[in-house]
Design an enzyme around this catalytic site. Structure first.
Site: not given
Ligand code: OKP
Ligand code: ZN
Ligand code: MG
Length: 343
Positions: A159, A195, A197, A284
């Site tokens: 990120h 990932d 995200h 994740d």
């Molecule tokens: C980091 B990585 C949860 C909100 C989460 C941040 C997520 C960061 C993910 N209530 N906000 O990409 O695993």
């Molecule tokens: Zn993530």
């Molecule tokens: Mg990704």
């Protein structure tokens, strides 16, 4: 496969994450890395090495010098102002406001971040530096002839933009490793982000470039973090047009659907003909992950690893997310074992 790990990850020990209007115990906690390391050893994946020190040179190939300097002194600057808690950004330059670096620490925290869940306290700088060195050491192993290496990075990195922290990330370890390959004469490098995200930082860092292909599979940002980047119509700009690919999925996505995106990604990587691959590896996507909504099962990570091996590329895995600590070791190491041929 060799694993690179630094005990200095544990210097990042923040007590807070702003979530749901509360300051909760952070999801991104030290036991994540320790659990993966224990599984690496239990499965005898291969040697575990401590990172070499690469200095800030390779970090500053990706991050701006002023951002790096901000991170280095952030915690001391915060303490010097007499603040009682951890450093948490709480103000940003909204639409129509000025994007300039304020002197005050509250202002600088906002200038150099894009989200408020990522607190800073003593040791964050040391852990983030170590995490970048872990990625660079794994990159060096691969550049020296290893087929693949596992950078057990903590904190994660995908990120982080050139001058922004957020989403538990400070230095973009995957981007730093990709740039290191480029600086060592590799012509083209692909970064594949699996990932849950969007890898917004990695995308932004290489968005105007054709020498680093960035691909991310992730939850639809209309529904989840990081919310403001990661849509499928973001394809790159200028020289980089056509060298960014986002593949988004809805809640409940299982491996047999997600893997269709993986095939699209693998096809694009094949066309690009990179000299090396970085896999930004978050687990994740797991069905029991507490902050995510895909439904991958532990066995699917073996299949994922096997598919990545078939790309036939020198490969660096950088650890990103994964918050079901009970399963994180099995799931992350399954990718490595699948890569090495375990069914
Ligand atoms: C980091 B990585 C949860 C909100 C989460 C941040 C997520 C960061 C993910 N209530 N906000 O990409 O695993
Ligand atoms: Zn993530
Ligand atoms: Mg990704």
């Amino acid at each position: 496969m060799k694993t690179v790990f630094s005990p200095l990850h544990s210097r990042r020990q923040v007590k807070t994450e702003l979530d749901g209007g509360l300051l909760i115990e952070p999801h991104e906690k030290p036991s994540r890395a320790e659990t993966i390391l224990a599984r690496v050893k239990d499965q005898a994946l291969g040697d575990v090495l401590e990172p070499e020190e690469f200095g800030l040179g390779p970090v500053q190939r990706v991050h701006t010098a002023d951002y790096v300097a901000f991170l280095e002194t952030c915690w001391q600057d915060w303490l010097a102002e007499g603040k009682p808690g951890e450093a948490i950004p709480a103000v940003w330059a909204g639409r129509g406001m000025r994007h300039r670096v304020p002197k005050d620490i509250d202002g600088r925290l906002g200038y150099y971040s894009f989200a408020a869940e990522t607190s800073i306290s003593e040791g964050t700088w040391e852990a983030a530096r170590a995490s970048a060195n872990v990625a660079l050491t794994a990159q060096k192993l691969v550049a020296e002839g290893e087929r693949a290496a596992f950078a057990l990075c903590r904190p994660p990195g995908h990120h982080a933009h050139a001058d922004l922290f957020g989403g538990y990330c400070f230095f973009n370890n995957a981007a730093i490793a990709a740039q290191a390959f480029r600086d060592q004469g590799y012509s083209r490098v692909a970064v594949l982000d699996v990932d849950f995200h969007h890898g917004n930082g990695t995308q932004a860092i290489f968005y105007h470039r054709a020498d680093v292909l960035t691909i991310s599979l992730h939850g639809d940002p209309d529904l989840v973090f990081p919310h403001f980047l990661g849509f499928e119509d973001e394809t790159g700009e200028g020289d980089g047009e056509g060298y960014n690919l986002n593949l988004t999925f809805p809640p409940g996505t299982p491996y047999h659907v997600w893997s269709q995106g993986l095939e699209t990604a693998c096809q694009r990587i094949g066309e690009f003909q990179p000299d090396a691959l970085i896999v930004a590896l978050g687990v994740d996507t797991f069905e029991d992950d507490p902050i995510s909504f895909f439904k991958l099962a532990s066995g699917d990570y073996l299949t994922l690893g096997r598919r990545l091996e078939q790309l036939g590329l020198p490969t660096v895995f950088t650890m990103e997310g994964g918050y079901d600590v009970d399963a994180i070791g099995v799931n992350a190491v399954n990718v490595m074992q699948g890569f090495e041929g375990k069914a």
